[in-house]
Motif scaffolding. Structure first.
Motif, PDB file in Angstrom:
ATOM      1  N   GLU A  10     -35.289 -25.598 -18.146  1.00 19.12           N
ATOM      2  CA  GLU A  10     -36.505 -25.039 -17.545  1.00 19.12           C
ATOM      3  C   GLU A  10     -36.818 -25.614 -16.169  1.00 19.12           C
ATOM      4  OE1 GLU A  10     -37.975 -22.507 -18.935  1.00 19.12           O
ATOM      5  OE2 GLU A  10     -36.722 -22.587 -20.731  1.00 19.12           O
TER       6      GLU A  10
ATOM      7  N   SER B 227     -44.333 -18.620 -11.570  1.00 16.96           N
ATOM      8  CA  SER B 227     -44.071 -19.774 -12.432  1.00 16.96           C
ATOM      9  C   SER B 227     -43.601 -20.985 -11.644  1.00 16.96           C
ATOM     10  CB  SER B 227     -43.040 -19.447 -13.508  1.00 16.96           C
ATOM     11  OG  SER B 227     -42.851 -20.578 -14.343  1.00 16.96           O
ATOM     12  N   GLY B 228     -44.334 -22.074 -11.788  1.00 17.18           N
ATOM     13  CA  GLY B 228     -43.975 -23.298 -11.085  1.00 17.18           C
ATOM     14  C   GLY B 228     -43.079 -24.217 -11.873  1.00 17.18           C
ATOM     15  N   GLU B 229     -43.228 -24.179 -13.218  1.00 13.30           N
ATOM     16  CA  GLU B 229     -42.468 -25.134 -14.024  1.00 13.30           C
ATOM     17  C   GLU B 229     -42.246 -24.709 -15.466  1.00 13.30           C
ATOM     18  OE1 GLU B 229     -44.813 -28.685 -13.526  1.00 13.30           O
ATOM     19  OE2 GLU B 229     -46.423 -27.979 -14.821  1.00 13.30           O
ATOM     20  N   HIS B 230     -42.903 -23.655 -15.918  1.00  8.69           N
ATOM     21  CA  HIS B 230     -42.739 -23.245 -17.323  1.00  8.69           C
ATOM     22  C   HIS B 230     -41.562 -22.307 -17.528  1.00  8.69           C
ATOM     23  CE1 HIS B 230     -47.258 -24.122 -18.356  1.00  8.69           C
ATOM     24  NE2 HIS B 230     -46.552 -25.204 -18.097  1.00  8.69           N
ATOM     25  N   GLY B 231     -41.201 -21.559 -16.495  1.00  6.50           N
ATOM     26  CA  GLY B 231     -40.105 -20.607 -16.620  1.00  6.50           C
ATOM     27  C   GLY B 231     -40.596 -19.204 -16.940  1.00  6.50           C
ATOM     28  N   ILE B 232     -39.689 -18.256 -16.849  1.00  8.31           N
ATOM     29  CA  ILE B 232     -40.007 -16.848 -17.107  1.00  8.31           C
ATOM     30  C   ILE B 232     -39.882 -16.548 -18.600  1.00  8.31           C
ATOM     31  CG2 ILE B 232     -39.357 -14.457 -16.614  1.00  8.31           C
ATOM     32  CD1 ILE B 232     -40.597 -16.058 -14.237  1.00  8.31           C
TER      33      ILE B 232
ATOM     34  N   THR C 192     -43.530 -21.812  -1.677  1.00 15.11           N
ATOM     35  CA  THR C 192     -44.237 -22.924  -2.313  1.00 15.11           C
ATOM     36  C   THR C 192     -43.240 -24.065  -2.570  1.00 15.11           C
ATOM     37  OG1 THR C 192     -43.805 -21.912  -4.465  1.00 15.11           O
ATOM     38  CG2 THR C 192     -45.927 -21.440  -3.429  1.00 15.11           C
TER      39      THR C 192
ATOM     40  N   LYS D  33     -42.884 -25.677  -5.185  1.00 16.28           N
ATOM     41  CA  LYS D  33     -42.464 -25.639  -6.581  1.00 16.28           C
ATOM     42  C   LYS D  33     -42.276 -24.188  -6.978  1.00 16.28           C
ATOM     43  CE  LYS D  33     -44.276 -28.739 -10.179  1.00 16.28           C
ATOM     44  NZ  LYS D  33     -45.578 -29.164 -10.732  1.00 16.28           N
ATOM     45  N   GLY D  34     -41.348 -23.916  -7.906  1.00 16.20           N
ATOM     46  CA  GLY D  34     -41.179 -22.544  -8.358  1.00 16.20           C
ATOM     47  C   GLY D  34     -39.887 -22.382  -9.134  1.00 16.20           C
ATOM     48  N   VAL D  35     -39.942 -21.606 -10.226  1.00 17.58           N
ATOM     49  CA  VAL D  35     -38.770 -21.442 -11.093  1.00 17.58           C
ATOM     50  C   VAL D  35     -38.563 -19.992 -11.522  1.00 17.58           C
ATOM     51  CG1 VAL D  35     -38.861 -23.809 -11.974  1.00 17.58           C
ATOM     52  CG2 VAL D  35     -40.160 -22.002 -13.144  1.00 17.58           C
ATOM     53  N   ALA D  36     -39.038 -19.042 -10.721  1.00 15.50           N
ATOM     54  CA  ALA D  36     -38.924 -17.634 -11.109  1.00 15.50           C
ATOM     55  C   ALA D  36     -37.519 -17.105 -10.814  1.00 15.50           C
ATOM     56  CB  ALA D  36     -39.966 -16.793 -10.379  1.00 15.50           C
ATOM     57  N   GLY D  37     -36.729 -16.920 -11.867  1.00 16.38           N
ATOM     58  CA  GLY D  37     -35.358 -16.436 -11.685  1.00 16.38           C
ATOM     59  C   GLY D  37     -34.404 -17.590 -11.376  1.00 16.38           C
TER      60      GLY D  37
END
Lengths: 462, 462
Positions: free
Chosen positions: A152, A417-422, B188, B190-194
């Motif tokens: 994640e 989403s910054g850290e939780h994931g899609i 940003t 931070k970010g984890v989209a995709g």
């Protein structure tokens, strides 16, 4: 969804034959807990559970899953917020929890090698013994495991100064969805030989492969940490103060924000706040010199005062610091207990947009007659905005608020989403952030790595 | 190698028609300089040069190159050390130098958006005006461009504390080899989209696409920087002292090492070293408090003294600091001038192995009757070991030494390239570091992104 019984049986039979010592169970009582995680997105028990204790186990499971077309969902501590570990397609839950050894702690080379089942808190505890530091600190650090953190790309409050999991992963032993075992990355802090597959795999949410060994970068541990609790009359003042702190030259390692709803939720837990506090900021700075860190913390406190903060409290010892953080960690469950149900977001907006975002999120909730509480890592714009509700009767309105939160976030130049994931939680919003060609490329990349689409199907992509 | 004239003409004709305003030239005098870079790997003039001024230009060039099967080599300032910008397959050099605007400097959001032709030094100069910091500092920062830094994942001395280019790239406008224009990443921190395609594309050495816009993370600028020159009698003492500094809790932003050959090369340039110095370390620390930074620097100097360092010199003002770094930057050309020719490596070994690596590199040179000089970012194990020679007659022996350097590096758990890239220079060594299945996966990933293999062919992969 589920796999036809005969197909599953054929897979399990070949798996048992090929993997002596692999713990395989189909006992419903054992499977039940693997149907849920902390996303609150529902219950999806797997049809079978395998508990790997070796890379060979993981490789065989994936190789045969690809052969038999059986969905595999990798599972760690199930503390995820986006549903990444929910076996929504049925099939098999692949637990990595028993691969829980710290394989190497190397103070001279500033690195550590761990198996995926090692808990995040264990990593920093082992580093601390050597005067070293593993900064990522997801709220669930005591329970969550490094395999999940890698999947994640977990963050936490300290990401403000120190970055996220991805910034500390040097190398991986990685099992592709086909069962192929690869060593990607390296043991050095620097290196550019070949494409950065570590960068691609970290944060791939268990859809591109499974980490079976993780080589982590450690850094020197700051000897001094000072923490202040800074109350404000309202969250808008607090959010404006935060933006200004970060352009003042100070670089706190955390700037956490709690709004009035979050404060109400933890009332009575002993947070030393004045009665007229409508928001608080937890500012923490670190370094190696006591006076220097204290004077920088004072500068932050003064900067906040110029934005209307109330009397700040500086933790006088480690026990007081620990208490502040214990209360901070209690916010999420406490918010849930307010009305019984909540859904927690982790959007990120550019720092300067935090005040506007918080105000508009609240208004979006109010329009649906719902309360939106915001807390979290406001320093880097990563907001845990929670929609509170009582029962599923309210779900359609909750959904409407969530959709507005996402739209506002993207309008402000943020990310959903910054850290939780899609995972499962934000699939329906991904198209709002990523263009069609980009989504298409990423879907093709998924199939490139997982031609039979057996690894964590239905996550990120439909 | 070159493209048949008719094929090239057909491509250029369609390109001219499709790209009004695109500067296309086939004049030999103009093409000549684009046949070389700072790798010293030979001269490979392109058959044509196009100078893009827009993303549309880049997209059209790549779309038509894919259609016509014409090789395209992206080119920035040609300061690369691994031959990444050499048009070895002939075809077209695609210059990004005219896309040289800083599009946005955003102090509130701590970010900057630049075109690929912006020089690295310009980025930090613009950040400094706002009290912000862009840390990556490749030796060629005054000349090299951000497009090249992104392609090679450029590092520099400050990588020790602050990381490399990849750690500061938040988002990219990226043109795929097919001409498709994508926006990857975000604005940003931070970010984890995709999937993290930014992580995959940064450091892909111009083989997976071309950056046309780069969104960079900035951080608060430390207000205090202190630098010390610490001489040692020999490089072994110096290397051992460095290892011990990094386990003492101090976190310098640079720990540069120069061995006796490097010192000889810059003799007379005014580095204040005692006559019996056989090596020097340049240690630099930063922070926001004068006393704190000075006392940490003193601790580093004392630690070195306990390992036998000679009298250290602390720069008393910015002018003295600048002078130290000017001499440090002069090491590379000065080493070349010693015998006329040199080849510079950028291997990385685990920090604890630096002393052994330096000694074994020297011995490997001696066995071939050649001098190996070592300097560079020893603090993070990234060594610029240079094999000096007089003429191509000695090349076979130089090759033999290089092969030994790579073998020793990998035996010590290191990587063959810390910041220069594989390009043309290290293709033949890549198989020593990356397993066959991993190379195969990466080759397939190249074709996945570039089905016609027109973008920078012959780099990294044959």
């Amino acid at each position: 969804m589920s796999v036809p019984k005969a197909q599953l049986e054929a897979f399990l039979a070949e798996l048992r034959g090929a993997s002596p010592g692999l713990d395989v169970t189909t006992a419903e009582a054992t499977l039940a807990p693997f149907g849920q995680d902390e996303s609150g997105l529902g219950t999806f028990p797997p049809q079978a559970l395998v508990r790997a204790v070796s890379t060979a186990h993981v490789s065989t499971v994936l190789r045969l899953a690809t052969k038999h077309g059986v969905p595999i969902t990798p599972v760690g501590a199930r503390t995820g917020k986006s549903g990444g570990s929910l076996p929504i397609a049925g099939g098999v839950a692949l637990s990595l929890e028993r691969m829980d050894r710290i394989l190497e702690v190397n103070a001279d080379d500033l690195l550590m090698v761990v198996q995926p089942g090692v808990r995040t808190a264990q990593v920093d505890e082992a580093a601390e013994k050597l005067g070293l530091f593993y900064p990522p600190d997801p709220n669930s650090a005591d329970a969550c495991t490094m395999g999940g953190n890698v999947a994640e790309n977990a963050g936490g409050p300290r990401a403000l100064k120190y970055g996220v999991t991805r910034d500390y992963v040097l190398g991986l032993e990685w099992v592709m969805p086909t069962g192929e075992v690869l060593r990607v990355g390296r043991r050095t802090h620097k290196g550019v030989a070949g494409y950065d597959l570590v960068g691609l795999f970290v944060g791939s949410e268990g859809t591109l492969g499974v980490a079976t060994e993780i080589t982590l970068k450690l850094i020197p541990r700051p000897r001094v940490v000072k923490t202040a609790l800074i109350p404000f009359r309202n969250v808008s003042d607090a959010a404006r103060a935060l933006s200004s702190v970060l352009t003042s030259g100070a670089w706190p390692r955390t700037l956490e924000l709690l709004d009035e709803v979050a404060l109400k939720a933890i009332a009575g837990q002993g947070l030393p706040t004045p009665p007229d506090a409508g928001a608080v900021v937890i500012a923490e700075l670190d370094g190696n010199q006591d006076d220097a860190v204290l004077s920088e913390l004072s500068a932050v406190v003064e900067r906040c005062a110029s934005w209307g903060s109330l009397e700040a409290v500086v933790a006088q010892d480690e026990a007081q610091r620990a208490r502040l953080w214990a209360v901070r960690k209690a916010v999420s469950p406490a918010l849930r207990s307010l009305l019984g149900q909540k859904i927690s977001e982790d959007v990120v907006v550019p720092r300067s947009k935090v005040p506007e975002a918080i105000e508009r999120f609240k208004a979006a909730g109010a329009r649906q007659g719902l309360v939106v509480a915001t807390y979290g890592h406001a320093g880097d714009g990563n907001l845990h905005s929670n929609v509170l509700y009582r029962s599923m009767d309210e779900w359609p309105r909750v959904e409407a608020v969530l959709a507005e939160l996402m739209a506002i976030t993207l309008e402000l130049g943020g990310t959903i989403s910054g850290e939780h994931g899609i995972g499962l939680a934000k699939k329906r919003f991904l198209a709002l952030e990523l263009s069609a060609p980009l989504r298409e490329l990423q879907r093709r990349l998924k199939v490139f790595c997982d031609p039979s689409v057996v690894l964590n199907p239905g996550k990120i992509w439909d």
